[in-house]
Design a protein around this motif. Structure first.
Motif, PDB file in Angstrom:
ATOM      1  N   PHE A  32       0.805  -1.223   0.000  1.00  0.00           N
ATOM      2  CA  PHE A  32       0.000   0.000   0.000  1.00  0.00           C
ATOM      3  C   PHE A  32       0.840   1.275   0.000  1.00  0.00           C
ATOM      4  CE2 PHE A  32      -3.252  -3.058   1.281  1.00  0.00           C
ATOM      5  CZ  PHE A  32      -4.260  -2.702   0.392  1.00  0.00           C
ATOM      6  N   GLN A  33       1.967   1.279   0.701  1.00  0.00           N
ATOM      7  CA  GLN A  33       2.807   2.475   0.697  1.00  0.00           C
ATOM      8  C   GLN A  33       3.384   2.710  -0.702  1.00  0.00           C
ATOM      9  OE1 GLN A  33       5.997   2.516   3.564  1.00  0.00           O
ATOM     10  NE2 GLN A  33       6.576   4.610   3.053  1.00  0.00           N
ATOM     11  N   ALA A  34       3.858   1.642  -1.343  1.00  0.00           N
ATOM     12  CA  ALA A  34       4.377   1.759  -2.708  1.00  0.00           C
ATOM     13  C   ALA A  34       3.261   2.183  -3.670  1.00  0.00           C
ATOM     14  CB  ALA A  34       5.005   0.436  -3.155  1.00  0.00           C
ATOM     15  N   ARG A  35       2.062   1.626  -3.490  1.00  0.00           N
ATOM     16  CA  ARG A  35       0.910   2.000  -4.311  1.00  0.00           C
ATOM     17  C   ARG A  35       0.593   3.482  -4.159  1.00  0.00           C
ATOM     18  NH1 ARG A  35      -4.665   1.322  -2.602  1.00  0.00           N
ATOM     19  NH2 ARG A  35      -3.809   2.535  -0.895  1.00  0.00           N
ATOM     20  N   ASN A  36       0.633   3.970  -2.919  1.00  0.00           N
ATOM     21  CA  ASN A  36       0.368   5.387  -2.679  1.00  0.00           C
ATOM     22  C   ASN A  36       1.417   6.259  -3.355  1.00  0.00           C
ATOM     23  OD1 ASN A  36      -1.886   4.674  -1.222  1.00  0.00           O
ATOM     24  ND2 ASN A  36      -0.901   4.916   0.776  1.00  0.00           N
ATOM     25  N   GLN A  70      -5.834   2.173 -13.185  1.00  0.00           N
ATOM     26  CA  GLN A  70      -6.068   0.798 -12.737  1.00  0.00           C
ATOM     27  C   GLN A  70      -5.023  -0.158 -13.318  1.00  0.00           C
ATOM     28  OE1 GLN A  70      -8.155  -0.802 -10.571  1.00  0.00           O
ATOM     29  NE2 GLN A  70      -7.178  -2.708 -11.170  1.00  0.00           N
ATOM     30  N   ASP A  71      -4.441  -0.986 -12.471  1.00  0.00           N
ATOM     31  CA  ASP A  71      -3.482  -2.007 -12.905  1.00  0.00           C
ATOM     32  C   ASP A  71      -4.207  -3.009 -13.801  1.00  0.00           C
ATOM     33  OD1 ASP A  71      -1.801  -4.256 -13.143  1.00  0.00           O
ATOM     34  OD2 ASP A  71      -0.994  -4.009 -11.132  1.00  0.00           O
ATOM     35  N   PRO A  72      -3.815  -3.087 -15.087  1.00  0.00           N
ATOM     36  CA  PRO A  72      -4.516  -3.985 -16.013  1.00  0.00           C
ATOM     37  C   PRO A  72      -4.256  -5.472 -15.758  1.00  0.00           C
ATOM     38  CG  PRO A  72      -2.669  -2.955 -17.127  1.00  0.00           C
ATOM     39  CD  PRO A  72      -2.761  -2.323 -15.762  1.00  0.00           C
ATOM     40  N   THR A  73      -3.330  -5.793 -14.845  1.00  0.00           N
ATOM     41  CA  THR A  73      -3.031  -7.196 -14.581  1.00  0.00           C
ATOM     42  C   THR A  73      -3.899  -7.782 -13.466  1.00  0.00           C
ATOM     43  OG1 THR A  73      -1.282  -6.747 -12.957  1.00  0.00           O
ATOM     44  CG2 THR A  73      -0.632  -6.815 -15.293  1.00  0.00           C
ATOM     45  N   THR A  74      -4.794  -6.944 -12.889  1.00  0.00           N
ATOM     46  CA  THR A  74      -5.672  -7.429 -11.823  1.00  0.00           C
ATOM     47  C   THR A  74      -6.998  -6.673 -11.870  1.00  0.00           C
ATOM     48  OG1 THR A  74      -5.932  -7.756  -9.439  1.00  0.00           O
ATOM     49  CG2 THR A  74      -4.703  -5.813 -10.116  1.00  0.00           C
ATOM     50  N   GLU A  75      -8.044  -7.329 -11.401  1.00  0.00           N
ATOM     51  CA  GLU A  75      -9.341  -6.664 -11.296  1.00  0.00           C
ATOM     52  C   GLU A  75      -9.510  -5.982  -9.937  1.00  0.00           C
ATOM     53  OE1 GLU A  75     -12.620  -9.132 -12.487  1.00  0.00           O
ATOM     54  OE2 GLU A  75     -11.525  -9.852 -14.235  1.00  0.00           O
ATOM     55  N   ASP A  76      -8.568  -6.223  -9.033  1.00  0.00           N
ATOM     56  CA  ASP A  76      -8.615  -5.619  -7.700  1.00  0.00           C
ATOM     57  C   ASP A  76      -8.393  -4.113  -7.826  1.00  0.00           C
ATOM     58  OD1 ASP A  76      -8.119  -4.697  -5.105  1.00  0.00           O
ATOM     59  OD2 ASP A  76      -7.120  -6.558  -4.503  1.00  0.00           O
ATOM     60  N   GLN A  77      -9.398  -3.342  -7.437  1.00  0.00           N
ATOM     61  CA  GLN A  77      -9.364  -1.879  -7.584  1.00  0.00           C
ATOM     62  C   GLN A  77      -8.331  -1.198  -6.688  1.00  0.00           C
ATOM     63  OE1 GLN A  77     -11.331  -0.106  -9.938  1.00  0.00           O
ATOM     64  NE2 GLN A  77     -11.528  -2.205 -10.651  1.00  0.00           N
ATOM     65  N   ASN A  78      -7.701  -1.949  -5.785  1.00  0.00           N
ATOM     66  CA  ASN A  78      -6.700  -1.377  -4.889  1.00  0.00           C
ATOM     67  C   ASN A  78      -5.395  -1.029  -5.598  1.00  0.00           C
ATOM     68  OD1 ASN A  78      -7.894  -1.333  -2.238  1.00  0.00           O
ATOM     69  ND2 ASN A  78      -7.873  -3.568  -2.333  1.00  0.00           N
ATOM     70  N   GLN A 113      14.125   1.904   4.262  1.00  0.00           N
ATOM     71  CA  GLN A 113      13.001   0.997   3.967  1.00  0.00           C
ATOM     72  C   GLN A 113      13.383   0.119   2.787  1.00  0.00           C
ATOM     73  OE1 GLN A 113       9.915   4.249   3.707  1.00  0.00           O
ATOM     74  NE2 GLN A 113       8.767   2.694   4.832  1.00  0.00           N
ATOM     75  N   GLY A 114      14.366  -0.714   2.994  1.00  0.00           N
ATOM     76  CA  GLY A 114      14.970  -1.502   1.935  1.00  0.00           C
ATOM     77  C   GLY A 114      14.032  -2.375   1.119  1.00  0.00           C
ATOM     78  N   ARG A 115      12.893  -2.750   1.679  1.00  0.00           N
ATOM     79  CA  ARG A 115      11.989  -3.645   0.947  1.00  0.00           C
ATOM     80  C   ARG A 115      10.942  -2.910   0.122  1.00  0.00           C
ATOM     81  NH1 ARG A 115      12.211  -8.832   1.507  1.00  0.00           N
ATOM     82  NH2 ARG A 115       9.987  -9.066   1.148  1.00  0.00           N
ATOM     83  N   LEU A 116      10.851  -1.591   0.293  1.00  0.00           N
ATOM     84  CA  LEU A 116       9.858  -0.810  -0.439  1.00  0.00           C
ATOM     85  C   LEU A 116      10.261  -0.701  -1.909  1.00  0.00           C
ATOM     86  CD1 LEU A 116       7.243   0.807   0.042  1.00  0.00           C
ATOM     87  CD2 LEU A 116       8.679   2.822   0.382  1.00  0.00           C
ATOM     88  N   SER A 117       9.338  -1.026  -2.824  1.00  0.00           N
ATOM     89  CA  SER A 117       9.681  -1.108  -4.256  1.00  0.00           C
ATOM     90  C   SER A 117       9.495   0.189  -5.028  1.00  0.00           C
ATOM     91  CB  SER A 117       8.868  -2.214  -4.922  1.00  0.00           C
ATOM     92  OG  SER A 117       7.492  -1.889  -4.881  1.00  0.00           O
ATOM     93  N   VAL A 118       8.737   1.124  -4.473  1.00  0.00           N
ATOM     94  CA  VAL A 118       8.528   2.431  -5.107  1.00  0.00           C
ATOM     95  C   VAL A 118       8.641   3.460  -3.990  1.00  0.00           C
ATOM     96  CG1 VAL A 118       6.948   3.923  -6.395  1.00  0.00           C
ATOM     97  CG2 VAL A 118       6.941   1.454  -6.815  1.00  0.00           C
ATOM     98  N   MET A 119       9.613   4.360  -4.092  1.00  0.00           N
ATOM     99  CA  MET A 119       9.820   5.312  -3.007  1.00  0.00           C
ATOM    100  C   MET A 119      10.116   6.708  -3.526  1.00  0.00           C
ATOM    101  SD  MET A 119      13.535   3.929  -1.730  1.00  0.00           S
ATOM    102  CE  MET A 119      12.929   2.250  -1.717  1.00  0.00           C
ATOM    103  N   ALA A 120       9.744   7.683  -2.712  1.00  0.00           N
ATOM    104  CA  ALA A 120      10.052   9.075  -3.018  1.00  0.00           C
ATOM    105  C   ALA A 120      11.505   9.355  -2.666  1.00  0.00           C
ATOM    106  CB  ALA A 120       9.138   9.999  -2.212  1.00  0.00           C
ATOM    107  N   LEU A 121      12.099  10.276  -3.417  1.00  0.00           N
ATOM    108  CA  LEU A 121      13.446  10.754  -3.127  1.00  0.00           C
ATOM    109  C   LEU A 121      13.397  12.255  -2.939  1.00  0.00           C
ATOM    110  CD1 LEU A 121      15.554   8.900  -5.860  1.00  0.00           C
ATOM    111  CD2 LEU A 121      15.350   8.278  -3.449  1.00  0.00           C
ATOM    112  N   LYS A 122      14.258  12.761  -2.075  1.00  0.00           N
ATOM    113  CA  LYS A 122      14.433  14.204  -1.967  1.00  0.00           C
ATOM    114  C   LYS A 122      15.236  14.654  -3.186  1.00  0.00           C
ATOM    115  CE  LYS A 122      14.478  14.023   3.035  1.00  0.00           C
ATOM    116  NZ  LYS A 122      15.357  13.917   4.195  1.00  0.00           N
ATOM    117  N   PRO A 123      15.028  15.876  -3.646  1.00  0.00           N
ATOM    118  CA  PRO A 123      15.796  16.360  -4.813  1.00  0.00           C
ATOM    119  C   PRO A 123      17.304  16.199  -4.644  1.00  0.00           C
ATOM    120  CG  PRO A 123      14.045  17.907  -4.287  1.00  0.00           C
ATOM    121  CD  PRO A 123      14.060  16.878  -3.185  1.00  0.00           C
TER     122      PRO A 123
END
Length: 135
Positions: A32-36, A70-78, A113-123
């Motif tokens: 969910f954090q990566a999704r956000n 929406q992720d086309p690989t799933t019907e889950d709206q999350n 947060q080494g396991r997080l797959s999508v993360m924000a970076l500071k400039p």
């Protein structure tokens, strides 16, 4: 402009394959954090592409070319995806080891947060990694 880092295992989707494709939707995120973070990406934002597990290194820069849908690989709206296109290959990769040793990168999500797959970076984190990769 915001800055991000996305991770991909090279045997699943490599920087080379991404460059051959020229554009892709970033799918498979089930945290969910990566999704956000995907939902927060805006067209034109820059993204570091990181090879995880094998290599453990930043290899290139991409940009967001389509905001979340929406992720086309799933019907889950999350779950959502964004479209990315490659921008440039770094002159030399920036390894996780280098990042961990760099005093200016001690608070980067890649370490914290080494396991997080999508993360924000500071400039300044984004700029420092580019500096290391283009030195």
């Amino acid at each position: 402009m915001n800055y991000w880092l996305v991770k991909s295992e090279p045997f699943k989707y490599s920087w080379q394959k991404f460059n051959e494709d020229g554009r892709t939707f970033w799918d498979g995120v089930r945290n969910f954090q990566a999704r956000n973070n995907l939902k927060s990406m805006k067209e034109g934002d820059l993204v570091l592409f990181y090879h995880s597990n094998e290599g453990k290194e930043v290899v290139g820069v991409a940009k967001v070319v389509r905001e979340s849908y929406q992720d086309p690989t799933t019907e889950d709206q999350n779950w959502v995806v964004v479209d990315l296109s490659p921008v440039e290959t770094l002159k030399k990769t920036v390894t996780l080891e280098q990042i961990k040793k760099d005093e200016r990168l001690q608070n980067i999500g890649l370490i914290k947060q080494g396991r997080l797959s999508v993360m924000a970076l500071k400039p300044e984190e984004f700029d420092r990694i580019l500096e290391l990769g283009n030195a």
